[in-house]
Design an enzyme around this catalytic site. Structure first.
Site, PDB file in Angstrom:
ATOM      1  N   HIS A 234       0.860  -1.195   0.000  1.00 21.47           N
ATOM      2  CA  HIS A 234       0.000   0.000   0.000  1.00 21.47           C
ATOM      3  C   HIS A 234       0.893   1.240   0.000  1.00 21.47           C
ATOM      4  O   HIS A 234       1.936   1.248   0.668  1.00 21.47           O
ATOM      5  CB  HIS A 234      -0.868  -0.020   1.258  1.00 21.47           C
TER       6      HIS A 234
ATOM      7  N   GLY B 275       0.252  -4.952   1.670  1.00 24.86           N
ATOM      8  CA  GLY B 275      -0.925  -5.136   0.821  1.00 24.86           C
ATOM      9  C   GLY B 275      -0.584  -5.789  -0.499  1.00 24.86           C
ATOM     10  O   GLY B 275      -1.438  -6.402  -1.127  1.00 24.86           O
TER      11      GLY B 275
ATOM     12  N   TYR C 195      -5.421  -4.288  10.125  1.00 24.99           N
ATOM     13  CA  TYR C 195      -5.831  -4.906   8.864  1.00 24.99           C
ATOM     14  C   TYR C 195      -7.331  -5.193   8.921  1.00 24.99           C
ATOM     15  O   TYR C 195      -7.947  -5.199   9.984  1.00 24.99           O
ATOM     16  CB  TYR C 195      -5.022  -6.182   8.586  1.00 24.99           C
TER      17      TYR C 195
END
Ligand code: LCV
Length: 259
Positions: free
Chosen positions: A64, A108, A138
């Site tokens: 991410h 991610g 998460y």
């Protein structure tokens, strides 16, 4: 898009991540490019998709884009987060998506890879699950992606240590399909993809959708879900979450105080 390349040849599509300066971090623009390519390939009735990075990368994807995570007081991984869109799009794509990996895979991006249908990795590949390193809560469907990839013991090891796991260990644990020498991985992966492309696409599409529905069929009571969401809010409202993001941006080790 300048940091992404895509092509379709004889029913086999390829999406190549190419943003070396940001280590292929999965920010909104990158994710939008990948999802857009998948939409085009679905319309063109691609029989298989290879998701890869530029050849020879040391980092397949750094996960991410941390610069796009909210500073605090907002769910950083809610339903509309770009990474959630990407994982759902891969899972819903009506043909096998094959992750072809070189270099390290983080956070991610590890979930994105585990959401793919087949995983082919070069020996130098490693996988890290990093929420605990950043102080990030998460989300439930993300944890389910990991649980569908390996045993709960292995998921706990990845999640609780945040340590990179080698491709060899991941293959031994059944988390990935193949480890192939870097100089042979491209030929191997496209041979696999072309073989799939010659089979019955409707049969494969329905089996993929059956497996998606069955692997997502986990009973959770409304109370259970609300409890998890409440716990996640405690995390993303915490000083630790802010410290994790700040430490990343300041390129220093985070000091978590559990509050
Ligand atoms: C934005 C980045 C990133 C990045 N975002 O190069 O799973 S969760 O919950 O944790 C989720 C929220 C998530 O996925 O979080 C991200 C998890 N990812 C990581 O923990 C990996 C973070 N990156 C690194 O550890 C290093 O960048 C690696 C080991 C990947 C590569 O190290 P290397 O020395 O080759 P740099 O660290 O120098 O990074 C090069 C540039 O890419 C940016 C980084 O800030 C730097 O930018 P500048 O050149 O402007 O300083 N970058 C790297 N990862 N995830 N930006």
């Amino acid at each position: 898009m300048e940091h992404l390349h895509s092509r379709l040849e004889a029913g086999v599509a390829t999406i190549t991540l190419d943003h070396a300066d940001k280590r292929n971090a999965l920010g909104a623009a990158m994710v939008e490019g990948i999802v857009g390519a998948l939409e085009r390939f679905e319309a063109a009735r691609a029989r298989a998709v290879v998701l890869r990075a530029a050849p020879g990368v040391r980092v397949w994807s750094a996960g991410h884009d941390v610069d796009e995570l909210p500073e605090s007081r907002r769910d950083p991984l809610g339903w509309d987060d770009p990474l959630r869109h990407l994982v759902r799009r891969i899972e819903n794509f009506p043909a096998p998506v094959i992750a072809m990996l070189e270099g390290s895979v983080w956070g991610g991006a590890t979930e994105t890879v585990f959401a793919c249908d087949l995983i082919v990795a070069a020996p130098d590949v490693s996988f890290a699950v990093t929420p605990a390193k950043l102080g990030v809560p998460y989300n439930v469907s993300g944890m389910l992606t990991f649980l569908n990839a390996g045993s709960i013991r292995v998921v706990k090891e990845l999640a609780f240590t945040a340590r990179p796991m080698s491709a060899a260990r991941a293959e031994q644990l059944g988390l990935i399909n193949y480890v192939v020498p870097a100089d042979a991985i491209e030929a191997f992966t496209y041979d696999l993809a072309r073989g799939i492309a010659e089979l019955a696409p409707l049969s494969i599409a329905v089996m993929k959708e059956q497996l998606r529905i069955l692997s997502g069929a986990h009973p959770m009571t409304p109370q259970g879900f609300e409890r998890i969401q409440g716990l996640r809010r405690v995390v993303y409202d915490s000083a630790d979450y802010q410290e994790g993001i700040r430490a990343f941006k300041e390129k220093r080790k985070a000091r978590f105080r559990g509050e």
